[in-house]
Design a protein around this motif. Structure first.
Motif, mmCIF file in Angstrom:
data_model
loop_
_atom_site.group_PDB
_atom_site.id
_atom_site.type_symbol
_atom_site.label_atom_id
_atom_site.label_comp_id
_atom_site.label_asym_id
_atom_site.label_seq_id
_atom_site.Cartn_x
_atom_site.Cartn_y
_atom_site.Cartn_z
ATOM 1 N N PRO A 170 42.930 -66.068 63.837
ATOM 2 C CA PRO A 170 43.994 -65.499 63.004
ATOM 3 C C PRO A 170 44.001 -66.022 61.568
ATOM 4 O O PRO A 170 44.877 -65.679 60.788
ATOM 5 C CB PRO A 170 45.268 -65.927 63.729
ATOM 6 C CG PRO A 170 44.906 -67.234 64.338
ATOM 7 C CD PRO A 170 43.460 -67.100 64.730
ATOM 8 N N VAL A 212 41.942 -65.369 59.164
ATOM 9 C CA VAL A 212 41.437 -64.346 58.251
ATOM 10 C C VAL A 212 40.363 -64.920 57.324
ATOM 11 O O VAL A 212 40.204 -64.486 56.202
ATOM 12 C CB VAL A 212 42.584 -63.692 57.439
ATOM 13 C CG1 VAL A 212 42.136 -62.414 56.764
ATOM 14 C CG2 VAL A 212 43.784 -63.390 58.318
ATOM 15 N N THR A 219 49.417 -65.498 61.024
ATOM 16 C CA THR A 219 48.181 -65.005 60.409
ATOM 17 C C THR A 219 47.913 -65.756 59.111
ATOM 18 O O THR A 219 48.802 -65.941 58.289
ATOM 19 C CB THR A 219 48.298 -63.495 60.130
ATOM 20 O OG1 THR A 219 48.526 -62.837 61.372
ATOM 21 C CG2 THR A 219 47.038 -62.949 59.497
#
Length: 75
Positions: A23, A25, A64
């Motif tokens: 998560p 990114v 995130t």
């Protein structure tokens, strides 16, 4: 006559729970991400039943773009 034994010795090395996805990114697929501790969890982290070694309800996925705060957990 034959004499045999089986011995299993364990020392309790810590383990770190890891997520099966990333998560953060960052695109880094080599290093799994750790979850966060669940502040609302109260109970036995290690039920040690045949179907459950640790209780996954003790952990939450991080938001995130962030990393989790769980590091070595002593069984």
């Amino acid at each position: 006559m034959t004499v045999s034994t089986i011995v299993a010795l364990e020392t309790g090395f810590p383990f770190t729970p890891q997520l099966g996805y990333n998560p953060t990114v960052t695109g880094d697929t080599r290093n799994p991400v750790r979850p966060n501790w669940n502040p609302a969890f109260h109970g036995n982290l290690y039920p040690r039943t045949a179907s459950q070694y640790f209780n996954p309800a003790a952990f939450l996925p991080p938001a995130t773009g962030t990393y989790g705060n769980v590091f070595g957990v002593i069984p």
